[in-house]
Design a protein around this motif. Structure first.
Motif, mmCIF file in Angstrom:
data_model
loop_
_atom_site.group_PDB
_atom_site.id
_atom_site.type_symbol
_atom_site.label_atom_id
_atom_site.label_comp_id
_atom_site.label_asym_id
_atom_site.label_seq_id
_atom_site.Cartn_x
_atom_site.Cartn_y
_atom_site.Cartn_z
ATOM 1 N N ARG A 16 0.830 -1.211 0.000
ATOM 2 C CA ARG A 16 0.000 0.000 0.000
ATOM 3 C C ARG A 16 0.866 1.263 0.000
ATOM 4 N N VAL A 17 1.870 1.278 0.851
ATOM 5 C CA VAL A 17 2.754 2.442 0.932
ATOM 6 C C VAL A 17 3.502 2.638 -0.384
ATOM 7 N N ALA A 18 4.007 1.557 -0.934
ATOM 8 C CA ALA A 18 4.733 1.658 -2.209
ATOM 9 C C ALA A 18 3.805 2.133 -3.328
ATOM 10 N N ALA A 19 2.540 1.704 -3.293
ATOM 11 C CA ALA A 19 1.585 2.144 -4.305
ATOM 12 C C ALA A 19 1.311 3.636 -4.192
ATOM 13 N N VAL A 20 1.217 4.154 -2.966
ATOM 14 C CA VAL A 20 1.029 5.595 -2.770
ATOM 15 C C VAL A 20 2.206 6.367 -3.364
ATOM 16 N N LEU A 73 5.927 -6.028 -4.168
ATOM 17 C CA LEU A 73 5.402 -6.225 -2.816
ATOM 18 C C LEU A 73 3.980 -6.780 -2.852
ATOM 19 N N ALA A 74 3.173 -6.314 -3.809
ATOM 20 C CA ALA A 74 1.820 -6.847 -3.940
ATOM 21 C C ALA A 74 1.864 -8.333 -4.306
ATOM 22 N N GLY A 75 2.782 -8.707 -5.198
ATOM 23 C CA GLY A 75 2.920 -10.105 -5.566
ATOM 24 C C GLY A 75 3.358 -10.971 -4.399
ATOM 25 N N ARG A 76 4.307 -10.470 -3.607
ATOM 26 C CA ARG A 76 4.755 -11.222 -2.434
ATOM 27 C C ARG A 76 3.643 -11.347 -1.397
ATOM 28 N N SER A 77 2.832 -10.289 -1.262
ATOM 29 C CA SER A 77 1.702 -10.332 -0.339
ATOM 30 C C SER A 77 0.683 -11.368 -0.787
ATOM 31 N N ALA A 78 0.447 -11.454 -2.091
ATOM 32 C CA ALA A 78 -0.493 -12.448 -2.620
ATOM 33 C C ALA A 78 -0.002 -13.868 -2.357
ATOM 34 N N PRO A 85 -7.847 -11.183 -1.751
ATOM 35 C CA PRO A 85 -7.934 -10.438 -3.014
ATOM 36 C C PRO A 85 -7.224 -9.092 -2.955
ATOM 37 N N THR A 86 -6.901 -8.600 -1.746
ATOM 38 C CA THR A 86 -6.422 -7.219 -1.598
ATOM 39 C C THR A 86 -5.125 -6.934 -2.358
ATOM 40 N N PRO A 87 -4.130 -7.833 -2.362
ATOM 41 C CA PRO A 87 -2.922 -7.527 -3.153
ATOM 42 C C PRO A 87 -3.227 -7.343 -4.642
ATOM 43 N N TYR A 88 -4.177 -8.105 -5.156
ATOM 44 C CA TYR A 88 -4.549 -7.944 -6.561
ATOM 45 C C TYR A 88 -5.295 -6.622 -6.783
ATOM 46 N N VAL A 89 -6.034 -6.183 -5.763
ATOM 47 C CA VAL A 89 -6.702 -4.887 -5.842
ATOM 48 C C VAL A 89 -5.661 -3.763 -5.878
ATOM 49 N N VAL A 90 -4.593 -3.913 -5.083
ATOM 50 C CA VAL A 90 -3.508 -2.932 -5.122
ATOM 51 C C VAL A 90 -2.897 -2.879 -6.519
ATOM 52 N N LEU A 98 -7.094 -9.532 -14.741
ATOM 53 C CA LEU A 98 -6.773 -9.403 -13.321
ATOM 54 C C LEU A 98 -8.052 -9.395 -12.484
ATOM 55 N N VAL A 99 -9.056 -8.664 -12.938
ATOM 56 C CA VAL A 99 -10.308 -8.547 -12.189
ATOM 57 C C VAL A 99 -11.061 -9.872 -12.178
ATOM 58 N N GLU A 100 -11.231 -10.475 -13.350
ATOM 59 C CA GLU A 100 -12.117 -11.631 -13.481
ATOM 60 C C GLU A 100 -11.459 -12.950 -13.083
ATOM 61 N N GLN A 101 -10.136 -13.004 -13.120
ATOM 62 C CA GLN A 101 -9.464 -14.257 -12.757
ATOM 63 C C GLN A 101 -8.895 -14.257 -11.340
ATOM 64 N N GLU A 102 -8.601 -13.071 -10.802
ATOM 65 C CA GLU A 102 -7.941 -13.017 -9.495
ATOM 66 C C GLU A 102 -8.803 -12.376 -8.397
ATOM 67 N N ILE A 103 -9.487 -11.287 -8.714
ATOM 68 C CA ILE A 103 -10.196 -10.545 -7.663
ATOM 69 C C ILE A 103 -11.607 -11.080 -7.452
ATOM 70 N N TRP A 104 -12.413 -11.104 -8.507
ATOM 71 C CA TRP A 104 -13.811 -11.512 -8.328
ATOM 72 C C TRP A 104 -13.974 -12.950 -7.850
ATOM 73 N N PRO A 105 -13.125 -13.910 -8.236
ATOM 74 C CA PRO A 105 -13.278 -15.255 -7.643
ATOM 75 C C PRO A 105 -13.045 -15.257 -6.131
ATOM 76 N N ARG A 106 -12.213 -14.360 -5.627
ATOM 77 C CA ARG A 106 -11.934 -14.288 -4.194
ATOM 78 C C ARG A 106 -12.939 -13.410 -3.453
ATOM 79 N N ASP A 107 -13.407 -12.349 -4.110
ATOM 80 C CA ASP A 107 -14.356 -11.407 -3.505
ATOM 81 C C ASP A 107 -15.218 -10.842 -4.633
ATOM 82 N N PRO A 108 -16.363 -11.467 -4.932
ATOM 83 C CA PRO A 108 -17.110 -11.149 -6.155
ATOM 84 C C PRO A 108 -17.595 -9.707 -6.255
ATOM 85 N N PHE A 109 -17.795 -9.037 -5.100
ATOM 86 C CA PHE A 109 -18.343 -7.681 -5.129
ATOM 87 C C PHE A 109 -17.424 -6.732 -4.379
ATOM 88 N N ASN A 110 -16.139 -6.831 -4.688
ATOM 89 C CA ASN A 110 -15.141 -6.014 -4.013
ATOM 90 C C ASN A 110 -15.353 -4.539 -4.338
#
Length: 403
Positions: free
Chosen positions: A82-86, A109-114, A121-126, A156-168
């Motif tokens: 998150r900090v690196a993304a900012v 860092l997001a990849g390592r967090s995942a 799903p949060t690292p993929y959201v980052v 990224l959205v349909e294969q990584e985020i929505w399967p983990r949290d469909p309504f993120n």
């Protein structure tokens, strides 16, 4: 003294304490909050809390210290991402020479967090939040065929985020930012409508079309087409001006009762009216129309009719503020006033800052809702104020969704 308590933590007292710790250079409460979200698999709260804490920790070296102590901890890696993304987002906005390096660091860092917690799903959201700067994958959506092949970071959205949290919730906000920065015209609105339509009736994602309308107003022909009645008025005025131009050219409208000066004066009046209508059309997307107002009334009912407010994990203070703003702009003053009474004295700069000084715009909205509904909205603070310091909208960290 401000009438409002500008707070991103809102009524999440543990997050509020964590923000206070981070401001003081301490990690204790932040560790607890992020640990709680992982233990409860509370992805909505995890996403928002990590974004708020990341925006504050970006001013310190706390995330770096935590990573040195626990380089494989999922929470430490997420806060670091998150900090690196900012930092990366700020570098791209300023066109800094290190922008690409900072982006690579954030993605790493997001990849390592995942990898540290594969279900999150949060690292993929980052990662999605950084896609608007340099997106490697751009393809049409499989889940939203109504977009007609509009390319974007859909894999990224349909294969990584929505399967983990469909309504993120945060995913919707990042998609809006991506298409708002990459495409002109109605693309943000189209994406917002499609994502909202696939979401539950009480989801904060139902606010995306309103956010698109306020943040990415249409211009020119797109704006005219957004309101058929206004489009017809503009066309009618254009036809009348063209008819008068023809009469002035041929002299057909000049007789014993009407002079050339009369025709010219009439034409000038019509041109002024046409200019006024055209300017109104360009601003028209900021006017909440009847269909959108009905959707906002439905969302208000889902959040407030059978309970005192939105479910704790589902909506942020910015979401509830956006609902209040939309209801106010749509003329639903009684409902908007009720939402404002629920919010106050807490406030977020968004969405009020979209129209000027957030404090002034919010005060104007409160005054309008009080006057039109005859139900006063009380600005007075509660008997017990939170103890942690509150920054005003001009000094607070950026809203997580608008970084």
């Amino acid at each position: 003294m401000s009438d409002f308590l500008w707070s991103l933590a809102w009524r999440d007292h543990r997050l509020d304490s964590a923000c206070t710790d981070v401001q003081a250079g301490l990690l204790g409460a932040a560790r607890l909050v992020l640990g709680e979200t992982r233990g409860a698999w509370a992805f909505a709260r995890r996403g928002y809390a990590s974004a708020v804490l990341g925006s504050m920790a970006a001013r310190t070296d706390l995330a770096e210290q935590w990573l040195k102590e626990e380089p494989k901890d999922p929470d430490a890696l997420l806060l670091g991402a998150r900090v690196a993304a900012v930092h990366a987002a700020a570098a791209y906005r300023k066109r800094h020479r290190r922008a690409r390096d900072l982006l690579t660091q954030a993605l790493d860092l997001a990849g390592r967090s995942a990898l540290a917690w594969p279900d999150d799903p949060t690292p993929y959201v980052v990662t999605l939040g950084l896609a608007r700067f340099e997106c490697q994958d751009s393809e049409p959506s499989d889940a939203l065929p109504e977009l007609g092949g509009l390319p974007g970071p859909w894999r990224l959205v349909e294969q990584e985020i929505w399967p983990r949290d469909p309504f993120n919730r945060e995913t919707g906000r990042h998609l809006l930012a991506y298409f708002g920065s990459k495409f002109e015209g109605a693309a943000p609105a189209r994406v917002a409508l499609s994502v909202a339509a696939r979401s539950p009736a009480a989801s904060p994602l139902r606010l995306l079309p309103l956010a698109a309308l306020l943040e990415y107003p249409l211009e020119g022909k797109d704006a005219e087409a957004a309101d058929l009645d206004q489009f017809q008025r503009i066309n009618s005025l254009r036809k009348m001006v063209a008819d008068l131009d023809e009469q002035l050219r041929t002299g057909a409208g000049i007789d014993g009762y009407t002079s050339r000066d009369d025709l010219q004066e009439r034409r000038d009046r019509l041109v002024r009216a046409l200019e006024k209508e055209t300017l109104a059309a360009e601003a028209a997307p900021r006017v909440v129309r009847a269909a959108m107002t009905r959707d906002l009334v439905d969302l208000h009912a889902a959040w407030f009719t059978y309970r005192s407010g939105p479910e704790q994990e589902g909506a942020t203070i910015a979401d509830v503020s956006l609902l209040a703003r939309g209801l106010q702009l749509g003329g639903e003053y009684s409902r908007a006033g009720a939402v404002l009474r629920y919010l106050l004295p807490y406030a977020s700069a968004y969405p009020w800052k979209l129209d000027g000084d957030p404090g002034e715009v919010l005060r104007d909205a409160i005054a309008e809702c009080s006057a039109e509904s005859h139900l006063p909205v009380d600005l007075r603070a509660p008997a017990v104020r939170p103890t942690s310091p509150r920054a005003g909208p001009e000094t607070a960290p950026p809203e997580p969704d608008q970084q």
